[in-house]
Design a protein around this motif. Structure first.
Motif, short mmCIF file in Angstrom:
data_model
loop_
_atom_site.label_atom_id
_atom_site.label_comp_id
_atom_site.label_asym_id
_atom_site.label_seq_id
_atom_site.Cartn_x
_atom_site.Cartn_y
_atom_site.Cartn_z
N TYR A 115 -20.31 -4.03 -23.54
CA TYR A 115 -20.38 -4.96 -22.42
C TYR A 115 -19.38 -4.62 -21.32
N ARG A 116 -18.64 -3.57 -21.49
CA ARG A 116 -17.75 -3.13 -20.42
C ARG A 116 -18.58 -2.30 -19.44
N SER A 117 -18.56 -2.68 -18.19
CA SER A 117 -19.38 -1.96 -17.22
C SER A 117 -18.54 -1.54 -16.02
N PHE A 118 -18.69 -2.18 -14.89
CA PHE A 118 -18.01 -1.75 -13.68
C PHE A 118 -16.50 -1.72 -13.88
N ALA A 119 -15.88 -0.58 -13.58
CA ALA A 119 -14.43 -0.38 -13.69
C ALA A 119 -13.93 -0.65 -15.10
N GLY A 120 -14.81 -0.49 -16.09
CA GLY A 120 -14.42 -0.73 -17.47
C GLY A 120 -14.12 -2.18 -17.78
N GLN A 121 -14.68 -3.09 -16.99
CA GLN A 121 -14.37 -4.52 -17.12
C GLN A 121 -15.51 -5.26 -17.80
N TRP A 122 -15.14 -6.40 -18.40
CA TRP A 122 -16.16 -7.36 -18.81
C TRP A 122 -16.61 -8.14 -17.60
N LEU A 123 -17.87 -8.50 -17.57
CA LEU A 123 -18.42 -9.31 -16.49
C LEU A 123 -18.72 -10.70 -17.02
N VAL A 124 -18.04 -11.69 -16.47
CA VAL A 124 -18.22 -13.08 -16.91
C VAL A 124 -18.90 -13.84 -15.79
N THR A 314 -25.89 -9.86 -0.57
CA THR A 314 -24.57 -9.48 -0.08
C THR A 314 -23.52 -10.03 -1.03
N PHE A 315 -22.39 -9.32 -1.14
CA PHE A 315 -21.34 -9.70 -2.07
C PHE A 315 -19.97 -9.55 -1.42
N ALA A 316 -19.04 -10.38 -1.88
CA ALA A 316 -17.62 -10.24 -1.54
C ALA A 316 -16.86 -9.98 -2.84
N THR A 317 -15.89 -9.09 -2.78
CA THR A 317 -15.16 -8.71 -3.99
C THR A 317 -13.74 -8.31 -3.64
N ASN A 318 -12.87 -8.31 -4.63
CA ASN A 318 -11.54 -7.76 -4.44
C ASN A 318 -11.47 -6.30 -4.87
N HIS A 319 -12.52 -5.81 -5.54
CA HIS A 319 -12.58 -4.40 -5.92
C HIS A 319 -12.73 -3.55 -4.64
N ARG A 320 -11.94 -2.52 -4.52
CA ARG A 320 -12.03 -1.62 -3.38
C ARG A 320 -13.36 -0.88 -3.41
N LEU A 321 -14.08 -0.87 -2.29
CA LEU A 321 -15.40 -0.25 -2.24
C LEU A 321 -15.31 1.17 -1.71
N THR A 322 -16.05 2.05 -2.35
CA THR A 322 -16.14 3.44 -1.92
C THR A 322 -17.60 3.87 -2.00
N ASP A 323 -17.87 5.04 -1.45
CA ASP A 323 -19.22 5.58 -1.52
C ASP A 323 -19.62 5.87 -2.96
N GLN A 324 -18.61 6.14 -3.80
CA GLN A 324 -18.88 6.48 -5.20
C GLN A 324 -19.14 5.26 -6.09
N ASN A 325 -18.58 4.09 -5.72
CA ASN A 325 -18.69 2.95 -6.64
C ASN A 325 -19.54 1.79 -6.13
N VAL A 326 -20.00 1.84 -4.89
CA VAL A 326 -20.69 0.68 -4.33
C VAL A 326 -21.97 0.35 -5.09
N ALA A 327 -22.71 1.37 -5.53
CA ALA A 327 -23.97 1.11 -6.26
C ALA A 327 -23.68 0.43 -7.59
N ALA A 328 -22.63 0.88 -8.28
CA ALA A 328 -22.27 0.27 -9.57
C ALA A 328 -21.78 -1.15 -9.38
N LEU A 329 -21.04 -1.40 -8.29
CA LEU A 329 -20.57 -2.76 -8.05
C LEU A 329 -21.73 -3.70 -7.77
N VAL A 330 -22.69 -3.25 -6.99
CA VAL A 330 -23.87 -4.07 -6.71
C VAL A 330 -24.64 -4.37 -7.99
N ALA A 331 -24.76 -3.37 -8.86
CA ALA A 331 -25.44 -3.60 -10.15
C ALA A 331 -24.71 -4.66 -10.95
N ALA A 332 -23.38 -4.62 -10.91
CA ALA A 332 -22.59 -5.64 -11.61
C ALA A 332 -22.80 -7.01 -10.99
#
Length: 444
Positions: A115-124, A314-332
């Motif tokens: 269940y660890r996904s984006f940035a190795g975190q649990w999503l609650v 659309t989403f707001a987050t405290n995770h820093r967004l990059t070209d490499q991680n934006v798709a994974a963050l959206v999936a989360a």
């Protein structure tokens, strides 16, 4: 070697809590224990059978044995009215411990690593749902609204779940009930209930790394600040109409060419889709000097060739967004919908009947029955994760209702020494194979 998670181990966790429930009775009429009342109610939800206890009492009368005792450990079988009377005074906090004990059991066994996904975190994921509504039946715990001159009474709760992109099973966590709060005249609300839940459980999750998901309701500065103060992260839906300052800033930065963009072309098996991600870091969440800076992203999915809009969010987050991680963050962030689809929808429409009035009571009964129903759902989910026999039976039967119909029928007519014998019987009769624990190991 980690000990296998079994139904017996999980039932032992429930038994430990139920055996210590406070008993408000002061007289001599204590034929049925609080433990039996709680286990009895749990068994009804676990078997998805309102008549399970009545059938087991009939079996006891005829055979001097019953499945309520062999499967769930009841010493005496109380009737439905007796269960309701005994459980009504039990405060919901008394049933919080099993949720976290089961969570710890999964963590120790390593099952939560999946269940660890984006940035190795649990999503609650936090989401509110109503489980009771009436214009007549009510108690002091009900929320009250007036519609066209009619008072409408309701029970609602936040039902947090652990989710992961691509994982259809959600893991129910301790809920938070939305109810009138002592010393407050205003009606309670989902946002305040969410704050209470985070204040109580945030530190536990922060120790392991977790990101909180929620809809636009949670995307306010006080809520985001509370999440961050507890060492957690957030990905919240962020709508334009509720965050005008943020979107004005994004529009300005877009005109300056400061909003990053990434595009992907994906094959769905039936056609191609075009995925466009736009994102920018460090934009103000609100119009104030002390505005929290958040990172914003947008995803738009259209059908290739026609340009037909399939999805946009659309989403707001405290995770820093990059070209490499934006798709994974959206999936989360999109995994938040599992709260509704894989949790609330299943609980309401696939056998658990969350919105059915199993008993309202005068104090806490409606809440206690919801807690026991959630525990039943959670343990079935854990069995699907950890028990190969259970999982193969469920997979073979395919339809959830078929599985529970079989459980009800078998336990109505036949006696089983325990849960393992019941599952093994189903496994063999379905001609899946010999149960794994009975197979001999091959010599090497």
């Amino acid at each position: 070697m980690t000990e296998r998670i079994t139904f017996g181990r999980m039932l032992g966790i429930l038994d430990g809590t139920f055996s210590n429930l406070p008993d408000p009775r002061r007289g001599q009429n204590t034929t049925y224990s609080m433990r039996d009342a709680a286990l009895g109610a749990f068994s009804v939800f676990f078997m998805q059978s309102a008549s399970f206890l009545a059938h087991q009492q009939a079996m006891q009368d005829k055979q001097q044995r019953n499945n309520a005792t062999s499967l769930f450990g009841l010493e005496q079988i109380p009737s439905d009215p007796q269960i309701r009377n005994l459980l009504d005074p039990v405060a919901p906090a008394q049933l919080a411990a099993p949720f976290w004990a089961l969570f710890d059991l999964l963590e120790t066994s390593g099952e939560l690593e999946a269940y660890r996904s984006f940035a190795g975190q649990w999503l609650v994921s936090l989401d509110g749902t109503q489980y009771f509504g009436s214009t007549k039946i009510h108690c002091e715990r009900c929320s009250v609204t007036v519609r066209n001159g009619t008072e409408y009474y309701a029970h609602t709760a936040i039902t947090p779940v652990l989710v992961a992109p691509g994982e259809t099973r959600v893991l129910v966590l301790e809920p938070e009930f939305i109810q009138p709060q002592d010393g407050q005249e205003k009606q309670d609300c989902e946002r305040n209930a969410g704050k209470r839940w985070l204040a109580r459980n945030g530190p536990r999750l922060a120790q392991h790394g977790a990101t909180v998901l929620g809809d636009d309701l949670y995307c306010s500065q006080p809520n985001c600040e509370q999440v961050l103060a507890q060492g957690l992260n957030f990905i919240f839906t962020c709508k334009a109409d509720s965050h005008p300052t943020l979107y004005e800033e994004v529009a300005l930065l877009a005109r300056l060419g400061a909003v990053s963009e990434r595009r992907e072309r994906r094959w769905t098996g039936q056609g191609h889709e075009l995925w466009t991600y736009r994102f920018v870091n460090d934009v103000p969440l609100r119009a104030s000097i002390d505005a929290l800076k958040v990172n914003w992203c947008e995803v738009t999915i259209v059908r290739d060739g026609t340009g037909e809009l399939i999805y946009r969010n659309t989403f707001a987050t405290n995770h820093r967004l990059t070209d490499q991680n934006v798709a994974a963050l959206v999936a989360a962030g999109r995994a938040r919908w599992k709260s509704e689809n894989e949790n609330n929808n299943v609980l309401k429409n696939y056998g658990y009947h969350l919105e059915h009035n199993f008993g309202h009571g005068k104090q806490y009964l409606a809440m206690i029955l919801v807690l026991l129903n959630l525990l039943a759902f959670l343990i079935h989910t854990i069995l699907d994760l950890c028990d190969p026999i259970y999982r193969q039976i469920r997979t073979h039967l395919r339809v959830r209702t078929t599985f529970f119909n079989d459980l009800r029928t078998l336990t109505h007519y036949f006696y089983f020494d325990g849960w393992d014998q019941l599952l093994n019987f189903m496994y063999v009769q379905l001609e899946l194979d010999q149960p794994p624990q009975t197979k001999r190991r091959r010599k090497r």
